[in-house]
Design an enzyme around this catalytic site. Structure first.
Site, PDB file in Angstrom:
ATOM      1  N   ASP A  78      11.654   1.568  -0.249  1.00  0.00           N
ATOM      2  CA  ASP A  78      11.121   0.284   0.210  1.00  0.00           C
ATOM      3  C   ASP A  78      11.105  -0.664  -0.974  1.00  0.00           C
ATOM      4  O   ASP A  78      10.826  -0.256  -2.101  1.00  0.00           O
ATOM      5  CB  ASP A  78       9.730   0.445   0.820  1.00  0.00           C
ATOM      6  CG  ASP A  78       8.712   1.066  -0.133  1.00  0.00           C
ATOM      7  OD1 ASP A  78       8.087   0.317  -0.903  1.00  0.00           O
ATOM      8  OD2 ASP A  78       8.557   2.301  -0.106  1.00  0.00           O
ATOM      9  N   ASP A 167       2.139  -2.913   7.165  1.00  0.00           N
ATOM     10  CA  ASP A 167       1.629  -2.352   5.912  1.00  0.00           C
ATOM     11  C   ASP A 167       0.162  -2.739   5.812  1.00  0.00           C
ATOM     12  O   ASP A 167      -0.173  -3.891   5.542  1.00  0.00           O
ATOM     13  CB  ASP A 167       2.445  -2.917   4.747  1.00  0.00           C
ATOM     14  CG  ASP A 167       1.940  -2.468   3.379  1.00  0.00           C
ATOM     15  OD1 ASP A 167       0.912  -1.762   3.317  1.00  0.00           O
ATOM     16  OD2 ASP A 167       2.575  -2.836   2.376  1.00  0.00           O
ATOM     17  N   GLU A 169      -3.329  -1.597   3.959  1.00  0.00           N
ATOM     18  CA  GLU A 169      -3.815  -0.774   2.853  1.00  0.00           C
ATOM     19  C   GLU A 169      -4.867  -1.533   2.065  1.00  0.00           C
ATOM     20  O   GLU A 169      -5.337  -2.590   2.484  1.00  0.00           O
ATOM     21  CB  GLU A 169      -2.645  -0.388   1.945  1.00  0.00           C
ATOM     22  CG  GLU A 169      -1.893  -1.594   1.367  1.00  0.00           C
ATOM     23  CD  GLU A 169      -0.781  -1.198   0.411  1.00  0.00           C
ATOM     24  OE1 GLU A 169      -1.108  -0.716  -0.688  1.00  0.00           O
ATOM     25  OE2 GLU A 169       0.406  -1.375   0.777  1.00  0.00           O
TER      26      GLU A 169
END
Length: 279
Positions: A78, A167, A169
């Site tokens: 990524d 994503d 986090e």
């Protein structure tokens, strides 16, 4: 602490008092320069990348002895703007067969290297997709899903495009859980994934770390039957998974790979990567 008072003057006492107060600063918190353990400066908005919060919380690894050996796994990377122009041929020749590229963040940032990274990975033969760095404290989940889809996060049934990734986090810009309760975070994620599926017809992959998920969603199992799991853990084994998911689809096992980008194992051989792309 004992203070030596011999020869102290009024001015000296004032200076000593000021010296004691300075490390606290005006807000009462120590500065990074005066306290090595103090919080570092907040990064610029838009600079976040997949695993940035994981690195801050868990460290970089690296994996001792190289990549974990799995019976069936397909290597991928990524990347984001912090990787710049990527040498995709080098990655392909090293065995990397798929890639995820950061497309957006919040509703305020688009990856400035997106074209080179997204098209470059495709042109060397990789199956590729895009991810969105979530900032649940700035706008709604639906608004961010729309921004993502409108700026590179869509999906097409061409066999070479993976579904988008949320994503979610540790917050590199402030409060760990973005100021949300566990139920509020689950509702925000649901808002995003529902809107993304409405726009693309696909359930997005969810990228997270187990410890963050437990802290900020209360270890919700609400998405385990619909959304593939991309787990971040920089170690030789994947460890505990968030509630409900019986297995992971992708494991980001290190942020210190031998070539550019974070390195990941897809849980299966190349045919399983193709299956995810095809839906």
């Amino acid at each position: 602490m004992r203070v030596h008072r011999s020869g102290t003057t009024l001015a000296g006492a004032a200076l000593a008092a000021l010296t004691l107060l300075l490390p606290l600063g005006l807000s009462g918190t120590a500065t990074a320069a005066q306290d090595p353990g103090a919080k570092k400066a907040t990064p610029a908005r838009g600079s976040a990348y997949m695993g940035m919060g994981v690195i801050a919380h868990d460290g970089r690894g690296p994996v001792t002895g190289g990549a974990p050996t799995l019976t069936a796994a397909t290597e991928g990377v990524d990347v984001s703007s912090h990787n710049g122009n990527v040498a995709w041929s080098t990655l392909w020749n090293s065995g990397v067969k798929w890639a995820y590229v950061k497309a957006t963040e919040g509703t305020y940032y688009k990856n400035t290297y997106f074209t080179q990274q997204y098209n470059g990975s495709y042109n060397v033969g990789m199956i590729r997709g895009t991810y969105h760095f979530a900032t649940p404290d700035t706008t709604t989940g639906a608004a961010q899903a729309d921004y993502f889809v409108n700026n590179g996060g869509g999906w097409s049934a061409d066999g070479r495009t993976l579904p988008g990734v949320l994503d979610i986090e540790w917050n590199p810009y402030g409060a760990t859980c973005y100021g949300k309760t566990a139920s509020g975070m689950v509702a925000w994620i649901q808002d995003f994934v529902s809107r993304y599926k409405y726009r693309t017809g696909r359930d997005p992959v969810i990228y997270t770390a187990t410890s963050w998920w437990k802290q900020c969603t209360g270890n919700s199992a609400a998405f385990s039957t619909t959304n593939p799991l991309w787990i971040a853990r920089y170690a030789t084994d994947v460890g505990e998974l968030p509630a409900g998911w019986p297995y992971y689809t992708i494991w980001q096992y290190t942020s210190s790979g031998p070539t550019v980008g974070d390195h990941n194992h897809f849980n299966g051989d190349y045919s399983r990567v193709q299956a995810l792309a095809n839906g």
